[in-house]
Design a protein around this motif. Structure first.
Motif, short mmCIF file in Angstrom:
data_model
loop_
_atom_site.label_atom_id
_atom_site.label_comp_id
_atom_site.label_asym_id
_atom_site.label_seq_id
_atom_site.Cartn_x
_atom_site.Cartn_y
_atom_site.Cartn_z
N PRO A 195 44.91 60.35 37.27
CA PRO A 195 43.51 60.78 37.30
C PRO A 195 42.81 60.50 35.98
O PRO A 195 43.43 60.47 34.91
N SER A 196 41.51 60.28 36.06
CA SER A 196 40.69 60.00 34.89
C SER A 196 39.27 60.40 35.21
O SER A 196 38.86 60.39 36.37
N PRO A 197 38.48 60.77 34.19
CA PRO A 197 37.05 61.04 34.44
C PRO A 197 36.34 59.84 35.05
O PRO A 197 35.31 59.99 35.70
N GLN A 198 36.89 58.64 34.84
CA GLN A 198 36.29 57.42 35.38
C GLN A 198 36.76 57.14 36.81
O GLN A 198 36.29 56.20 37.44
N GLY A 199 37.69 57.95 37.30
CA GLY A 199 38.30 57.72 38.61
C GLY A 199 39.81 57.66 38.48
O GLY A 199 40.34 57.84 37.39
N ALA A 200 40.50 57.40 39.56
CA ALA A 200 41.96 57.36 39.51
C ALA A 200 42.44 55.92 39.36
O ALA A 200 41.90 54.99 39.96
N MET A 201 43.47 55.75 38.52
CA MET A 201 44.08 54.43 38.32
C MET A 201 45.43 54.40 39.01
O MET A 201 46.25 55.31 38.84
N LEU A 202 45.67 53.36 39.79
CA LEU A 202 46.98 53.20 40.41
C LEU A 202 47.93 52.63 39.37
O LEU A 202 47.67 51.58 38.78
N VAL A 203 49.05 53.31 39.17
CA VAL A 203 50.03 52.93 38.16
C VAL A 203 51.30 52.45 38.86
O VAL A 203 51.86 53.15 39.70
N LEU A 204 51.72 51.23 38.52
CA LEU A 204 52.99 50.70 39.00
C LEU A 204 53.98 50.72 37.84
O LEU A 204 53.87 49.91 36.92
N PRO A 205 54.93 51.65 37.86
CA PRO A 205 55.86 51.76 36.72
C PRO A 205 56.67 50.49 36.50
O PRO A 205 56.96 49.73 37.43
N TYR A 206 57.04 50.29 35.25
CA TYR A 206 57.84 49.15 34.82
C TYR A 206 59.19 49.69 34.37
O TYR A 206 59.45 50.90 34.42
N GLY A 207 60.09 48.82 33.91
CA GLY A 207 61.39 49.27 33.42
C GLY A 207 61.84 48.48 32.22
O GLY A 207 61.75 47.25 32.22
N PHE A 208 62.31 49.15 31.19
CA PHE A 208 62.86 48.49 30.01
C PHE A 208 64.37 48.38 30.08
O PHE A 208 64.98 47.73 29.24
N ALA A 288 50.82 42.87 42.85
CA ALA A 288 49.55 43.00 43.57
C ALA A 288 49.80 43.40 45.02
O ALA A 288 49.08 44.24 45.58
N ASP A 289 50.81 42.81 45.66
CA ASP A 289 51.12 43.16 47.05
C ASP A 289 51.68 44.57 47.16
O ASP A 289 51.37 45.30 48.12
N ILE A 290 52.49 44.97 46.20
CA ILE A 290 53.01 46.34 46.19
C ILE A 290 51.86 47.32 46.05
O ILE A 290 51.79 48.34 46.76
N ALA A 291 50.96 47.03 45.12
CA ALA A 291 49.80 47.92 44.91
C ALA A 291 48.94 48.01 46.16
O ALA A 291 48.49 49.09 46.54
N ALA A 292 48.69 46.87 46.81
CA ALA A 292 47.84 46.86 47.99
C ALA A 292 48.46 47.69 49.11
O ALA A 292 47.75 48.46 49.80
N HIS A 293 49.76 47.57 49.33
CA HIS A 293 50.40 48.35 50.38
C HIS A 293 50.39 49.84 50.03
O HIS A 293 50.11 50.69 50.91
N PHE A 294 50.69 50.17 48.78
CA PHE A 294 50.70 51.58 48.39
C PHE A 294 49.32 52.20 48.57
O PHE A 294 49.19 53.34 49.01
N ARG A 295 48.27 51.46 48.25
CA ARG A 295 46.91 51.96 48.44
C ARG A 295 46.64 52.31 49.90
O ARG A 295 45.96 53.29 50.20
N LYS A 296 47.19 51.51 50.80
CA LYS A 296 46.93 51.74 52.22
C LYS A 296 47.63 52.98 52.76
O LYS A 296 47.09 53.68 53.62
N VAL A 297 48.83 53.24 52.23
CA VAL A 297 49.65 54.29 52.85
C VAL A 297 49.74 55.56 52.03
O VAL A 297 50.24 56.58 52.53
#
Length: 299
Positions: A195-208, A288-297
């Motif tokens: 969440p953000s005052p500007q709206g919500a940002m979709l976060v796709l975690p990474y791994g080190f 991008a495809d992972i984000a798009a699917h997550f947004r839908k569901v």
């Protein structure tokens, strides 16, 4: 606005995500396209990038040709190994691109996208965005990077990840610029909304940890099998959890100058073979495809 630290995340109430092929484990292969954007006297910087195959031995202000050549190898040779192997495996990945690198070799960036891969913004230079002291300066560099990539490749990036930490206002900038996702996160096994005052940002975690940069760590990977076995162990755990109904996403990080080297590339080939073996139980996709699917569901 500072990013609030969230120690709870989803807790036990994790979303029930089934990816498009019916699997519960999404796998994102990420290749860093940053060679030519690192600190270098040749680029007018005060010092040379220290993080490499070996630490730079040149003092500040003295050009280090050896360190430059370590980076150059990634573009000159490593890139083509990755593109050929991905084509052979039928894999689409995400290339995190520094704007300065793309500016120097736009034809190579274009070859990446022509091979079917996703370009994403990795900062103008290969530097942490936490170093930005002003939001407007950071915004201009993100825009500049996005536009340079779009001109070179014909595809406008929708994702972002900087080296190291982002700034306190990076996500607000990304929301304002219409980015689809941010990957500056190491704190979960699933995408989530920040969440953000500007709206919500979709976060796709990474791994080190599932990342070839550990070949450059003194306590990290040495043999190629160290890396591929580690990734295989992660996949085994997530697939076992998926059989009990737990959904997840795994990121595997590569660098052109690290796993692009012949010996370490054996790890890449082994990882691709393992993903092929797990076909149907994992979904290998661009971010991008992972984000798009997550947004839908999971909005």
């Amino acid at each position: 606005m500072p990013i609030d630290r969230d120690l709870r995340g989803y807790g036990r109430a994790r979303p029930d995500i089934v990816w498009p092929n019916g699997a519960r484990v999404a796998v994102s292969l990420v290749v860093n396209f940053e060679e030519g954007a690192e600190l270098a006297i040749e680029q007018g910087d005060a010092e040379t990038e220290h993080y490499g195959e070996v630490a730079s031995t040149s003092p500040p202000g003295v050009r280090d040709l050896v360190q430059e050549q370590v980076f150059d190898y990634g573009m000159r040779a490593g890139l083509w190994r990755f593109l050929d192997a991905f084509t052979e495996a039928g894999i689409r990945s995400t290339f995190m691109m520094c704007g300065r690198a793309v500016e120097r070799v736009p034809d190579l960036a274009r070859a990446v996208v022509e091979a079917g891969h996703e370009p994403a913004v990795h900062g103008w230079r290969w530097l942490p965005h936490a170093l930005y002291g002003h939001a407007e300066t950071e915004r201009r560099d993100i825009e500049k990077t996005r536009d340079v990539i779009a001109r070179a490749t014909g595809l406008t990036p929708v994702g972002f990840m900087s080296r190291g930490s982002q700034s306190a206002w990076t996500r607000d900038i990304l929301i304002g610029l219409g980015f689809a996702y941010d990957s500056n996160a190491l704190d979960d096994d699933l995408p989530y909304w920040s969440p953000s005052p500007q709206g919500a940002m979709l976060v796709l975690p990474y791994g080190f940890d599932t990342n070839d940069m550990k070949f450059f760590h003194p306590n990290g990977f040495v043999q190629p099998e160290d890396f591929s076995n580690y990734v295989s162990a992660a996949l085994t755990t997530l697939v076992e959890e998926a059989e009990r109904g737990r959904s997840a996403m795994l990121s595997v990080g590569f660098h052109l100058r690290i796993c692009g080297r012949p010996a370490r590339f054996r790890a890449v080939k082994t990882i691709l073979a393992e993903l092929a073996r797990l076909e149907g139980r994992v979904w290998v996709a661009t971010r991008a495809d992972i984000a798009a699917h997550f947004r839908k569901v999971a909005r």
